[in-house]
Design a protein around this motif. Structure first.
Motif, PDB file in Angstrom:
ATOM      1  N   LYS A 101      52.049 -28.334-102.431  1.00  0.00           N
ATOM      2  CA  LYS A 101      51.751 -27.628-101.185  1.00  0.00           C
ATOM      3  C   LYS A 101      51.424 -28.633-100.092  1.00  0.00           C
ATOM      4  CE  LYS A 101      48.416 -24.336 -99.351  1.00  0.00           C
ATOM      5  NZ  LYS A 101      47.277 -23.453 -99.661  1.00  0.00           N
TER       6      LYS A 101
ATOM      7  N   ILE B 188      44.207 -33.227-104.634  1.00  0.00           N
ATOM      8  CA  ILE B 188      44.364 -32.986-103.205  1.00  0.00           C
ATOM      9  C   ILE B 188      44.147 -34.317-102.490  1.00  0.00           C
ATOM     10  CG2 ILE B 188      41.951 -32.307-102.822  1.00  0.00           C
ATOM     11  CD1 ILE B 188      43.075 -30.071-100.982  1.00  0.00           C
TER      12      ILE B 188
ATOM     13  N   VAL C 115      48.612 -30.978-101.505  1.00  0.00           N
ATOM     14  CA  VAL C 115      48.132 -30.579-102.828  1.00  0.00           C
ATOM     15  C   VAL C 115      49.208 -30.946-103.844  1.00  0.00           C
ATOM     16  CG1 VAL C 115      47.393 -28.673-104.321  1.00  0.00           C
ATOM     17  CG2 VAL C 115      46.810 -28.649-101.874  1.00  0.00           C
TER      18      VAL C 115
ATOM     19  N   ALA D  71      43.197 -22.467 -96.319  1.00  0.00           N
ATOM     20  CA  ALA D  71      44.146 -22.610 -97.435  1.00  0.00           C
ATOM     21  C   ALA D  71      45.349 -21.683 -97.299  1.00  0.00           C
ATOM     22  CB  ALA D  71      43.444 -22.346 -98.763  1.00  0.00           C
TER      23      ALA D  71
ATOM     24  N   ILE E 142      49.838 -21.628-106.494  1.00  0.00           N
ATOM     25  CA  ILE E 142      49.429 -22.975-106.116  1.00  0.00           C
ATOM     26  C   ILE E 142      48.293 -22.952-105.097  1.00  0.00           C
ATOM     27  CG2 ILE E 142      51.000 -23.396-104.169  1.00  0.00           C
ATOM     28  CD1 ILE E 142      50.167 -25.767-107.108  1.00  0.00           C
ATOM     29  N   ASP E 143      48.183 -21.851-104.348  1.00  0.00           N
ATOM     30  CA  ASP E 143      47.091 -21.751-103.377  1.00  0.00           C
ATOM     31  C   ASP E 143      45.729 -21.743-104.062  1.00  0.00           C
ATOM     32  OD1 ASP E 143      48.662 -21.604-100.992  1.00  0.00           O
ATOM     33  OD2 ASP E 143      49.180 -19.549-101.508  1.00  0.00           O
TER      34      ASP E 143
ATOM     35  N   LEU F 298      44.733 -23.479-106.526  1.00  0.00           N
ATOM     36  CA  LEU F 298      44.287 -24.864-106.706  1.00  0.00           C
ATOM     37  C   LEU F 298      43.643 -25.359-105.411  1.00  0.00           C
ATOM     38  CD1 LEU F 298      44.466 -27.177-108.804  1.00  0.00           C
ATOM     39  CD2 LEU F 298      46.654 -27.798-107.833  1.00  0.00           C
ATOM     40  N   ASP F 299      44.300 -25.083-104.320  1.00  0.00           N
ATOM     41  CA  ASP F 299      43.810 -25.485-102.998  1.00  0.00           C
ATOM     42  C   ASP F 299      42.475 -24.786-102.681  1.00  0.00           C
ATOM     43  OD1 ASP F 299      43.851 -26.704-100.532  1.00  0.00           O
ATOM     44  OD2 ASP F 299      45.363 -25.379 -99.652  1.00  0.00           O
TER      45      ASP F 299
ATOM     46  N   VAL G  42      40.283 -23.549-104.776  1.00  0.00           N
ATOM     47  CA  VAL G  42      39.218 -24.095-105.629  1.00  0.00           C
ATOM     48  C   VAL G  42      38.722 -25.428-105.083  1.00  0.00           C
ATOM     49  CG1 VAL G  42      38.789 -25.122-107.911  1.00  0.00           C
ATOM     50  CG2 VAL G  42      39.831 -22.865-107.740  1.00  0.00           C
ATOM     51  N   PHE G  43      39.651 -26.300-104.684  1.00  0.00           N
ATOM     52  CA  PHE G  43      39.257 -27.589-104.090  1.00  0.00           C
ATOM     53  C   PHE G  43      38.341 -27.352-102.891  1.00  0.00           C
ATOM     54  CE2 PHE G  43      43.307 -29.660-105.771  1.00  0.00           C
ATOM     55  CZ  PHE G  43      42.640 -30.503-106.631  1.00  0.00           C
ATOM     56  N   LYS G  44      38.754 -26.450-102.041  1.00  0.00           N
ATOM     57  CA  LYS G  44      38.016 -26.232-100.792  1.00  0.00           C
ATOM     58  C   LYS G  44      36.645 -25.608-101.061  1.00  0.00           C
ATOM     59  CE  LYS G  44      41.838 -26.079 -97.467  1.00  0.00           C
ATOM     60  NZ  LYS G  44      42.641 -27.071 -98.150  1.00  0.00           N
TER      61      LYS G  44
ATOM     62  N   GLU H 147      34.890 -25.910-103.841  1.00  0.00           N
ATOM     63  CA  GLU H 147      34.053 -26.916-104.497  1.00  0.00           C
ATOM     64  C   GLU H 147      33.446 -27.860-103.466  1.00  0.00           C
ATOM     65  OE1 GLU H 147      35.790 -27.418-109.000  1.00  0.00           O
ATOM     66  OE2 GLU H 147      36.529 -28.788-107.474  1.00  0.00           O
TER      67      GLU H 147
ATOM     68  N   ILE I 246      34.020 -25.752-110.218  1.00  0.00           N
ATOM     69  CA  ILE I 246      34.579 -24.449-110.573  1.00  0.00           C
ATOM     70  C   ILE I 246      35.585 -24.628-111.707  1.00  0.00           C
ATOM     71  CG2 ILE I 246      35.903 -22.459-109.753  1.00  0.00           C
ATOM     72  CD1 ILE I 246      34.859 -23.000-106.956  1.00  0.00           C
TER      73      ILE I 246
ATOM     74  N   ARG J 164      38.472 -23.770-113.908  1.00  0.00           N
ATOM     75  CA  ARG J 164      39.576 -22.870-113.584  1.00  0.00           C
ATOM     76  C   ARG J 164      39.510 -21.549-114.356  1.00  0.00           C
ATOM     77  NH1 ARG J 164      44.873 -23.242-111.435  1.00  0.00           N
ATOM     78  NH2 ARG J 164      46.259 -21.734-112.389  1.00  0.00           N
TER      79      ARG J 164
END
Lengths: 178, 128
Positions: free
Chosen positions: A72, A103, A121, B18, B41-42, B44-45, B47-49, B51, B58, B60
């Motif tokens: 992404k 990321i 990502v 995201a 795939i969002d 993953l993004d 969760v990153f944000k 965290e 977090i 998964r």
């Protein structure tokens, strides 16, 4: 087919940051085909180059055992255009690496000028892609050497990064079979 | 500890960033997949944000219990079994599973999670 959109690494700190350069040349095909008569570096290929910089940084963190793919593009802001003769400096900074992916923030500079800002990502291909190899390990190792990762790569403590054993084994196996 | 409003604001900001949606689309009742258009795939993004925003870890599986949903033990004929539902409830106490429980098709699970569920999950992680 070669799909290298970076020329070589100039800095590489495992798990943290990497810097690569890309020299933009009139001889490249995209200068003719992308906008005939107006040679500029396509933004999409800058994205690919920054992602290659960061993707290899992420891959090295797990000894290149994970199959890292650009999943992404969360952000891509271009401030100016790159033209033949420019040297682009791509910087990738890891924000986080997890079992599922990673990321990163990235930039492209032309000299001191900020050219582009990106957020990418990456995903690690999981079990659903069993049997799918992105590269043969020996080919991958040859590519990494060409990009000079092992010449400049360091761990955060300053010691040099090493070529993963499994890649050396694959390379030796190929030599033995040839 | 952050208040409920502070949690919502940060969750909203993460989702806006995201998923490239507008603030007013991120309502408590909005589902992440159906209403906000999140793709796998969002997550993953997201969760990153989250965290980063809340300085938490977090796992998964707490948000996306794929192991349960793909288990032969807990899924039969495309539906989550009663034991599977029990597992999901234990794993995801923050989520309202009542609607899903009525017709627990695995394929519908992805559209279950709402912004409110996410806020409740975060609240449980930050100790509220």
């Amino acid at each position: 087919m070669r799909w290298f959109w970076i020329d070589r690494f100039t800095e590489f700190v495992s798990g943290e940051r990497a810097v690569a350069i890309k020299n933009v040349a009139m001889a490249e095909e995209q200068m003719v085909d992308y906008m005939p008569g107006y040679p500029v570096m396509p933004s999409s290929l800058v994205v690919e180059g920054v992602a290659q910089t960061g993707g290899l940084l992420v891959g090295q963190h797990n000894a290149f055992r994970e199959r890292v793919v650009l999943a992404k593009l969360s952000k891509a802001v271009f401030h100016t255009q790159a033209v033949p003769g420019d040297t682009l400096t791509y910087t990738a900074i890891v924000e986080d690496i997890k079992p599922d992916g990673a990321i990163m923030r990235g930039t492209s500079h032309i000299g001191e000028t900020l050219h582009a800002e990106l957020e990418v990502v990456f995903a690690h291909l999981d079990d659903r892609f069993d049997g799918v190899d992105l590269f043969h390990p020996a080919d991958f190792l040859a590519m990494l050497r060409q990009l000079r990762i092992f010449d400049v790569g360091k761990r955060p403590d300053g010691t040099p990064i090493q070529i993963p054993e499994h890649m050396l084994v694959a390379e030796q196996a190929r030599i033995a079979n040839d | 500890m952050p208040s409920q409003d502070e949690i919502f604001e940060k969750v909203q900001a993460a989702l806006v960033d995201a998923l490239a949606v507008d603030d007013d689309e991120v309502t408590p009742e909005a589902t992440l997949v159906g209403d906000l258009g999140a793709e796998s795939i969002d997550f993953l993004d997201i969760v990153f944000k989250l965290e980063k925003a809340f300085e938490i870890e977090i796992p998964r599986a707490e948000l996306f219990p794929e192991d349960i949903l793909t288990s032969a033990e807990y899924v039969q004929d495309g539906k989550v079994t009663a034991d599977g539902i029990a597992q999901l409830k234990e794993r995801m106490p923050y989520a309202d599973l009542s609607k899903f429980e009525a017709n627990p098709m695995v394929q519908d699970f992805g559209n279950l999670l709402t912004v409110n569920d996410l806020c409740r999950y975060i609240a449980s992680k930050v100790g509220n």
